[in-house]
Design a protein around this motif. Structure first.
Motif, PDB file in Angstrom:
ATOM      1  N   ARG A 189       9.872 -11.845  35.378  1.00 24.35           N
ATOM      2  CA  ARG A 189      11.068 -11.520  36.140  1.00 24.35           C
ATOM      3  C   ARG A 189      10.761 -10.427  37.174  1.00 24.35           C
ATOM      4  O   ARG A 189      11.107 -10.557  38.342  1.00 24.35           O
ATOM      5  CB  ARG A 189      12.177 -11.051  35.167  1.00 24.35           C
ATOM      6  CG  ARG A 189      13.478 -10.638  35.839  1.00 24.35           C
ATOM      7  CD  ARG A 189      14.474 -10.061  34.820  1.00 24.35           C
ATOM      8  NE  ARG A 189      15.644  -9.521  35.492  1.00 24.35           N
ATOM      9  CZ  ARG A 189      16.838 -10.123  35.542  1.00 24.35           C
ATOM     10  NH1 ARG A 189      17.020 -11.272  34.945  1.00 24.35           N
ATOM     11  NH2 ARG A 189      17.846  -9.569  36.190  1.00 24.35           N
ATOM     12  N   ARG A 193      10.690 -11.226  41.215  1.00 24.94           N
ATOM     13  CA  ARG A 193      11.876 -10.723  41.891  1.00 24.94           C
ATOM     14  C   ARG A 193      11.571 -10.283  43.323  1.00 24.94           C
ATOM     15  O   ARG A 193      12.257 -10.671  44.261  1.00 24.94           O
ATOM     16  CB  ARG A 193      12.435  -9.557  41.088  1.00 24.94           C
ATOM     17  CG  ARG A 193      13.838  -9.202  41.420  1.00 24.94           C
ATOM     18  CD  ARG A 193      14.302  -8.166  40.412  1.00 24.94           C
ATOM     19  NE  ARG A 193      15.652  -7.737  40.698  1.00 24.94           N
ATOM     20  CZ  ARG A 193      16.732  -8.349  40.230  1.00 24.94           C
ATOM     21  NH1 ARG A 193      16.615  -9.413  39.476  1.00 24.94           N
ATOM     22  NH2 ARG A 193      17.927  -7.889  40.536  1.00 24.94           N
ATOM     23  N   LEU A 197      12.654 -12.060  47.223  1.00 23.67           N
ATOM     24  CA  LEU A 197      13.360 -11.340  48.276  1.00 23.67           C
ATOM     25  C   LEU A 197      12.531 -11.172  49.542  1.00 23.67           C
ATOM     26  O   LEU A 197      13.061 -10.764  50.566  1.00 23.67           O
ATOM     27  CB  LEU A 197      13.823  -9.976  47.745  1.00 23.67           C
ATOM     28  CG  LEU A 197      14.827 -10.080  46.574  1.00 23.67           C
ATOM     29  CD1 LEU A 197      15.052  -8.730  45.923  1.00 23.67           C
ATOM     30  CD2 LEU A 197      16.158 -10.681  47.039  1.00 23.67           C
ATOM     31  N   LEU A 227      17.764 -18.514  43.849  1.00 25.45           N
ATOM     32  CA  LEU A 227      16.995 -17.340  44.257  1.00 25.45           C
ATOM     33  C   LEU A 227      15.873 -17.707  45.222  1.00 25.45           C
ATOM     34  O   LEU A 227      15.437 -16.895  46.025  1.00 25.45           O
ATOM     35  CB  LEU A 227      16.413 -16.646  43.017  1.00 25.45           C
ATOM     36  CG  LEU A 227      17.418 -15.812  42.210  1.00 25.45           C
ATOM     37  CD1 LEU A 227      16.887 -15.503  40.825  1.00 25.45           C
ATOM     38  CD2 LEU A 227      17.760 -14.515  42.955  1.00 25.45           C
TER      39      LEU A 227
ATOM     40  N   LEU B 120      21.688  -4.282  44.528  1.00 25.53           N
ATOM     41  CA  LEU B 120      21.365  -5.393  43.626  1.00 25.53           C
ATOM     42  C   LEU B 120      19.866  -5.695  43.550  1.00 25.53           C
ATOM     43  O   LEU B 120      19.422  -6.412  42.661  1.00 25.53           O
ATOM     44  CB  LEU B 120      22.105  -6.659  44.075  1.00 25.53           C
ATOM     45  CG  LEU B 120      23.601  -6.684  43.807  1.00 25.53           C
ATOM     46  CD1 LEU B 120      24.187  -7.981  44.314  1.00 25.53           C
ATOM     47  CD2 LEU B 120      23.887  -6.534  42.315  1.00 25.53           C
ATOM     48  N   GLN B 121      19.123  -5.165  44.525  1.00 22.67           N
ATOM     49  CA  GLN B 121      17.685  -5.454  44.501  1.00 22.67           C
ATOM     50  C   GLN B 121      17.016  -4.780  43.310  1.00 22.67           C
ATOM     51  O   GLN B 121      15.960  -5.204  42.870  1.00 22.67           O
ATOM     52  CB  GLN B 121      17.054  -5.013  45.809  1.00 22.67           C
ATOM     53  CG  GLN B 121      17.694  -5.711  46.986  1.00 22.67           C
ATOM     54  CD  GLN B 121      16.734  -5.995  48.114  1.00 22.67           C
ATOM     55  OE1 GLN B 121      15.580  -5.593  48.081  1.00 22.67           O
ATOM     56  NE2 GLN B 121      17.219  -6.696  49.122  1.00 22.67           N
ATOM     57  N   LYS B 122      17.662  -3.715  42.822  1.00 18.15           N
ATOM     58  CA  LYS B 122      17.148  -3.105  41.598  1.00 18.15           C
ATOM     59  C   LYS B 122      17.441  -4.066  40.443  1.00 18.15           C
ATOM     60  O   LYS B 122      18.355  -4.877  40.505  1.00 18.15           O
ATOM     61  CB  LYS B 122      17.862  -1.777  41.326  1.00 18.15           C
ATOM     62  CG  LYS B 122      17.487  -0.684  42.303  1.00 18.15           C
ATOM     63  CD  LYS B 122      17.983   0.671  41.802  1.00 18.15           C
ATOM     64  CE  LYS B 122      19.509   0.701  41.762  1.00 18.15           C
ATOM     65  NZ  LYS B 122      20.060   2.017  41.401  1.00 18.15           N
ATOM     66  N   ASP B 123      16.682  -3.900  39.378  1.00 21.10           N
ATOM     67  CA  ASP B 123      16.976  -4.736  38.217  1.00 21.10           C
ATOM     68  C   ASP B 123      18.003  -4.015  37.347  1.00 21.10           C
ATOM     69  O   ASP B 123      18.439  -2.918  37.680  1.00 21.10           O
ATOM     70  CB  ASP B 123      15.683  -4.993  37.433  1.00 21.10           C
ATOM     71  CG  ASP B 123      15.716  -6.383  36.804  1.00 21.10           C
ATOM     72  OD1 ASP B 123      16.821  -6.897  36.536  1.00 21.10           O
ATOM     73  OD2 ASP B 123      14.647  -6.953  36.583  1.00 21.10           O
ATOM     74  N   ASN B 124      18.424  -4.638  36.268  1.00 23.47           N
ATOM     75  CA  ASN B 124      19.343  -3.997  35.321  1.00 23.47           C
ATOM     76  C   ASN B 124      20.690  -3.631  35.908  1.00 23.47           C
ATOM     77  O   ASN B 124      21.309  -2.665  35.483  1.00 23.47           O
ATOM     78  CB  ASN B 124      18.730  -2.722  34.726  1.00 23.47           C
ATOM     79  CG  ASN B 124      17.499  -3.044  33.924  1.00 23.47           C
ATOM     80  OD1 ASN B 124      17.435  -4.088  33.281  1.00 23.47           O
ATOM     81  ND2 ASN B 124      16.521  -2.179  33.984  1.00 23.47           N
ATOM     82  N   THR B 125      21.151  -4.345  36.912  1.00 27.14           N
ATOM     83  CA  THR B 125      22.455  -4.027  37.489  1.00 27.14           C
ATOM     84  C   THR B 125      23.537  -4.893  36.858  1.00 27.14           C
ATOM     85  O   THR B 125      23.260  -5.870  36.159  1.00 27.14           O
ATOM     86  CB  THR B 125      22.452  -4.280  39.005  1.00 27.14           C
ATOM     87  OG1 THR B 125      22.103  -5.639  39.230  1.00 27.14           O
ATOM     88  CG2 THR B 125      21.468  -3.363  39.715  1.00 27.14           C
ATOM     89  N   LEU B 156      21.177 -11.955  41.003  1.00 31.54           N
ATOM     90  CA  LEU B 156      20.284 -10.805  40.871  1.00 31.54           C
ATOM     91  C   LEU B 156      20.625  -9.880  39.703  1.00 31.54           C
ATOM     92  O   LEU B 156      19.721  -9.342  39.069  1.00 31.54           O
ATOM     93  CB  LEU B 156      20.255 -10.010  42.196  1.00 31.54           C
ATOM     94  CG  LEU B 156      19.488 -10.697  43.339  1.00 31.54           C
ATOM     95  CD1 LEU B 156      19.623  -9.893  44.634  1.00 31.54           C
ATOM     96  CD2 LEU B 156      18.012 -10.887  42.997  1.00 31.54           C
ATOM     97  N   PRO B 157      21.899  -9.655  39.382  1.00 29.34           N
ATOM     98  CA  PRO B 157      22.195  -8.713  38.301  1.00 29.34           C
ATOM     99  C   PRO B 157      21.721  -9.201  36.933  1.00 29.34           C
ATOM    100  O   PRO B 157      21.559 -10.411  36.723  1.00 29.34           O
ATOM    101  CB  PRO B 157      23.729  -8.618  38.318  1.00 29.34           C
ATOM    102  CG  PRO B 157      24.140  -9.110  39.651  1.00 29.34           C
ATOM    103  CD  PRO B 157      23.131 -10.154  40.011  1.00 29.34           C
ATOM    104  N   LEU B 158      21.524  -8.262  36.031  1.00 32.27           N
ATOM    105  CA  LEU B 158      21.152  -8.622  34.663  1.00 32.27           C
ATOM    106  C   LEU B 158      22.412  -8.901  33.837  1.00 32.27           C
ATOM    107  O   LEU B 158      22.376  -9.607  32.837  1.00 32.27           O
ATOM    108  CB  LEU B 158      20.334  -7.492  34.027  1.00 32.27           C
ATOM    109  CG  LEU B 158      19.576  -7.831  32.742  1.00 32.27           C
ATOM    110  CD1 LEU B 158      18.558  -8.940  32.964  1.00 32.27           C
ATOM    111  CD2 LEU B 158      18.872  -6.596  32.187  1.00 32.27           C
ATOM    112  N   GLY B 215      17.850 -14.270  36.453  1.00 31.26           N
ATOM    113  CA  GLY B 215      19.195 -13.795  36.732  1.00 31.26           C
ATOM    114  C   GLY B 215      19.812 -13.155  35.502  1.00 31.26           C
ATOM    115  O   GLY B 215      19.101 -12.561  34.687  1.00 31.26           O
TER     116      GLY B 215
END
Lengths: 475, 227, 277
Positions: A189, A193, A197, A227, B120-125, B156-158, B215
């Motif tokens: 992941r 990711r 992007l 994605l 949202l580009q960060k993970d864990n959102t 994108l969000p977790l 996702g």
């Protein structure tokens, strides 16, 4: 891993059977798929009706293929999609590459598409120096490993967790040192990711093309298609012309069948209809959208009376339930599509000359047809391909002679009976304690199993004798 | 595009199809009638719902654990959303922040101390979206791309919270297809229509199901009654 | 019961039970099949016994050979036709044609018409023959409404459904129903009862090693039942599974054709076998 060739089928099989873990590796996926499918069907009593409806949708579209293709082309163009036509896989790959070059793409992301494999897009991209990122987790694994896919739904089923641990540690920027499967998935992941992007072009396949709207539909459990498609400026779809259905409403019954047959789930998590490029002011999405419609042997299947095969929705149920696939695995077939559906498809995509042995690697037990969500008579089609390869004399000469000699004999009952009775006498010479361990001409059989000892006389000899005894006794 | 090549291939494909089925009728009425007749069979070829009422069937489906990684609740009005969100964040011990979709209905709510704009580009959102429809048959919510709806918000969000107006919950996928065709007739088809039924999952490593492949790992559906 | 044939089969069963009232007037042509003829004649005699017990007027045309599967499955359509001509001629005038094999019955019932697509006269004759051809065990139950009486056989059995019998002809309940009437016999269900055994006619010699892997799985399942006997309705499958069991050294389980048990011949056959060991 080297990619097997379909023409080396015998050798591929020998190699596959010699792999000690292969059966366990295949079974851990196919057994689960088989059990889960059975549960899903049991929970869906209307399945048989759904199957009939699904078959009708496909048959109707195939019957009016040119009409629906023209509709699709018109409506896709109206959405702003650029429609391309490709007669061959090579041509399709070239179209995709040209678009990539035109946009000076350095990196492309791809969501899993068997058609993409079929047209050799992976190799074409790799050879052109464009960075190719496979985003489906299984495709990601086999890309890192350099393997061809071994199943159409689980392309990396042949790779163990240990293999994945090694691959991810070697190739991921920020790999996990845990051996838990969840952590391995997280590692992928993180790695994928940033690639999603920063991709220049997203390439996908399509599960359904909707003629009345010009939409393409992707179906995934991972959500990697969206994605892949959304961030880059350009989206390219490659799809076989048989993916057409008249409308979204016609895709619905097929969606009901697809997931249940493939994984035993009731519905795939992500079903998305893609309708051309982003609208003005849309928050995200590609600015340019291409669809490459690929023939690559499909119209030949129409012409050859193999149109039933065009119903296929690529669920993989036939291979999950195939006793041969379950023992030799996908790689042995030497082609993108393995198992029963692959043995019918490959002769059309490649040639019957190179892929005729696979059509014989089937006991015609009918299980694949029984589980097919769109009623494709796979055994009948495989048999028809055998007939074609018989006519074209692709069979090994010894096989031909044996079968011909048999037919010559069997059409003469008296001679047949006589030879049968001689056969019994001959067999008796080799039997010990009720069994024959080996004897001339039965090597294929006695190589792996014993042969029961026949009685002293054939049925017909005994029957005639008893009739004679009865009638003379009656006199 | 190489137009000459493209036209040649197009021609070749159409000719091959015509040659394979030379007698097929091209009477549009006949084709459309046949296509319609097939759709009429759906009524007998789809699964039974878990309740007659569509919202109830959707809730039952999620509560029965049939929608991967998904929970749900019903709230009376939009004003209840911040409270539900807080509970959700607490349940998973998440920081007080989420990305709320840029629609006035959601943005104008009283979020108090919650930060509603994260990268949202960060993970864990955590993301929160406004769904156009729900589908009881599959436990799905449906999102349409638009200026206010970035598709990536759903991917994108977790953690993902989807808000569905109760009145927009449909019985079957067929019902959604009907609506999609009405939207198309108005010429308003969005670029993307996503039916989302569960979370991002994979069974690609040794057949073991892992949620949150790319996702969301967890999804929560909030059905709003007064909408 | 196979998923897709169930409806069609119940219909044909119903229409057939009406005919069963006057079965004794019907002439039944018995097609022995190659494997029964050469390898296991007792199955043929058992079949005739059962058919006669069921009230049929049985005849065995002496000019018969093979159903043609080796040619058909190899793709040799011309060879298949050559074999089929004489079978059609020999059997088309019977009221019923019965075979002690799902696979050979399926060949006549389903596949003859495939090779006569371009010959309307023979297509008609092939269809006519197909319509009155039956696999033995389903014929006894569905058409003759037969129940075995006073048959005894001590022990337990497990049942392998042959693919062609099960999937193409819908044979499943019939043998089980008749076997349940045999005194002293217990049924032990077979895991994967309808999974292919790997025989597949020419397949098992052409792809002997794949076939071997498949049958090895079957024998594992058979042994797990701890049954005394393996029963089935097709000699091909039975020879394959029994041959593998013997090669593996498992002599504790005996394979028998269902007809042999139902006709009361099993005790004698097993006794003779044991005497030779």
């Amino acid at each position: 891993m080297h990619a097997n060739k379909p023409e080396n089928f015998y050798q591929n099989v020998t190699e596959a059977l010699a792999q000690p873990d292969l059966k366990m590796i295949i079974r851990r996926t196919t057994d689960k798929a088989e059990t889960k499918r059975a549960e899903a069907i049991a929970n869906f009593p209307e399945f048989e009706k759904a199957r009939q409806q699904g078959q009708k949708v496909k048959d109707h579209t195939i019957k009016y293929m040119d009409h629906y293709l023209a509709e699709f082309e018109k409506n896709a163009a109206a959405q702003g999609t650029i429609v391309h036509w490709a007669s061959t896989g090579e041509e399709a790959s070239k179209i995709v590459l040209d678009i990539c070059r035109q946009h000076e793409a350095k990196k492309v992301t791809r969501s899993k598409s068997m058609l993409g494999e079929e047209i050799g897009l992976s190799h074409a991209l790799d050879n052109s120096g464009i960075e190719r990122v496979e985003t489906d987790l299984a495709e990601h694994i086999i890309q890192l490993a350099g393997d061809p896919p071994s199943h159409i739904v689980w392309p990396a089923m042949h790779r163990s967790r240990e293999d994945v641990i090694k691959l991810f540690r070697e190739f991921h920027k920020d790999p996990t040192y845990s051996e838990e499967i969840t952590d391995l998935v997280r590692s992928a992941r993180r790695d994928l990711r940033t690639k999603f992007l920063t991709s220049d072009i997203g390439i996908s396949g399509s599960n359904f093309l909707l003629a009345d709207s010009g939409s393409s539909c992707t179906v995934t459990n991972e959500g990697n298609a969206e994605l892949t498609i959304t961030p880059p400026k350009v989206h390219i779809v490659t799809a076989g012309i048989e993916k057409l259905v008249p409308s979204m409403a016609h895709a619905v019954p097929l969606l009901r069948l697809l997931t249940r047959s493939a994984t035993g789930g009731e519905i795939t998590q992500y079903i998305t209809f893609h309708n051309g490029p982003k609208r003005p002011n849309d928050a995200d999405g590609p600015e340019e959208c291409h669809i490459v419609l690929v023939d690559n042997g499909r119209t030949k299947m129409l012409a050859d009376g193999m149109e039933e095969m065009l119903r296929c929705i690529r669920c993989g149920a036939c291979m999950n339930h195939c006793v041969v696939y379950k023992h030799i695995g996908g790689h042995a077939y030497g082609s993108v599509y393995p198992g029963p559906m692959g043995s019918v498809l490959t002769p059309h995509l490649d040639s019957l000359k190179v892929a005729n042995k696979q059509t014989h690697a089937c006991t015609l037990n009918g299980r694949c047809e029984e589980v097919c969500p769109v009623n494709i008579p796979l055994p009948k089609l495989l048999r028809a391909l055998r007939a074609e390869s018989w006519q074209k004399k692709y069979e090994p000469l010894t096989n031909r002679y044996v079968v011909k000699a048999y037919a010559q004999l069997a059409k003469r009952p008296r001679m047949f009976q006589f030879v049968s009775s001689c056969g019994v006498v001959f067999m008796k010479l080799f039997s010990r304690q009720g069994w024959i361990k080996s004897m001339p001409f039965t090597g294929g059989w006695t190589r792996n199993r014993d042969l029961i000892e026949p009685e002293s006389k054939t049925f017909m000899q005994q029957y005639k004798a008893s009739k004679k005894a009865k009638s003379s006794g009656g006199r | 595009m190489d137009n000459k090549r493209n036209n040649e291939s197009r021609e070749r494909i159409f000719n091959a199809i015509k040659a394979a089925a030379p007698t097929v009728s091209m009477d549009l009425d006949i084709i459309q009638k046949e296509a319609q007749d097939i759709l009429a069979e759906s009524e007998f070829a789809r699964p039974k719902l878990l309740a007659e009422d569509a919202p109830e069937a959707l809730v039952n489906r999620i509560n029965a654990g049939l929608v991967i990684g998904t929970s749900c609740e019903i709230v009376a009005s939009l004003e209840d959303l911040p409270h539900s969100v807080n509970q959700f964040l607490n349940k998973y011990s998440l920081p007080p922040e989420l990305k709320v979709q840029n629609v006035p209905k959601l943005q104008s709510l009283n979020w108090e101390s919650l930060s509603i704009d994260v990268d949202l580009q960060k993970d864990n959102t955590v993301g929160m979206c406004w769904a156009e429809y729900g589908v009881a048959e599959t436990g799905s919510f449906v999102v349409h791309s638009s200026p206010e709806m970035p598709i990536l918000l759903n991917f994108l969000p977790l953690y993902l919270i989807a808000v569905i107006p109760k009145s927009k919950i449909l019985h079957y996928m067929d019902d959604y297809a009907l609506i999609a065709s009405e939207i198309a007739n108005r010429g308003e088809t969005p670029r993307n229509m996503c039916l989302i039924s569960g979370v991002s999952g994979t069974t690609d490593i040794e057949g073991v199901l892992v949620q949150g492949a790319h996702g969301p790992e967890i999804s929560h559906i909030i059905i709003v009654e007064d909408q | 019961m196979s998923e897709k044939n169930s409806n069609a089969d119940t219909e044909s069963v119903q229409s057939n039970t009406i005919e069963c009232l006057n079965i004794s007037e019907k002439r039944v042509g018995f097609f022995v099949t190659c494997l029964v003829n050469t390898m296991r004649p007792s199955v043929g005699f058992a079949s005739i016994t059962l058919l006669e017990q069921a009230g049929c007027n049985v005849e065995v045309p002496e000019l018969q050979s093979c159903c043609g599967q080796p040619a058909f499955n190899s793709g040799d359509d011309e060879g298949t036709r050559q074999v089929a001509y004489q079978t059609i001629e020999q059997f088309e005038n019977f009221d019923y044609v019965v075979l002690p094999s799902g696979s050979c019955a399926g060949m006549i019932k389903k596949n003859f018409v495939e090779v006569f697509k371009d010959d309307s006269e023979w297509l008609q004759r092939a269809q006519n023959l197909a319509d009155k051809t039956y696999e033995l065990l389903s014929f006894l139950v569905d058409v003759c409404n037969f129940e075995p009486e006073n048959v005894e056989f001590e022990g337990s059995y497990t049942y392998h459904d042959s693919c062609s019998g099960y999937r193409s002809l819908g044979v499943y309940e019939q043998p089980r129903k008749m076997l349940s009437k045999v005194k002293g016999l217990d049924h032990k269900p077979l895991n994967g009862h309808s999974e292919c055994c790997g025989f597949g006619g020419t397949f098992c010699v052409k792809y002997s090693d794949i076939s071997n892997e498949i049958v090895a799985e079957k024998t594992e399942n058979v042994l797990a039942t701890e049954a005394d006997y393996l029963l089935g309705g097709d000699m091909g499958c039975l020879m394959n599974i029994a041959g593998k069991l013997n090669r593996e050294g498992h002599t504790e389980i005996e394979a028998l054709h269902t007809a042999e048990v139902l006709a009361g011949l099993a005790t004698e056959i097993v006794g003779a076998k044991n005497a030779r060991k």
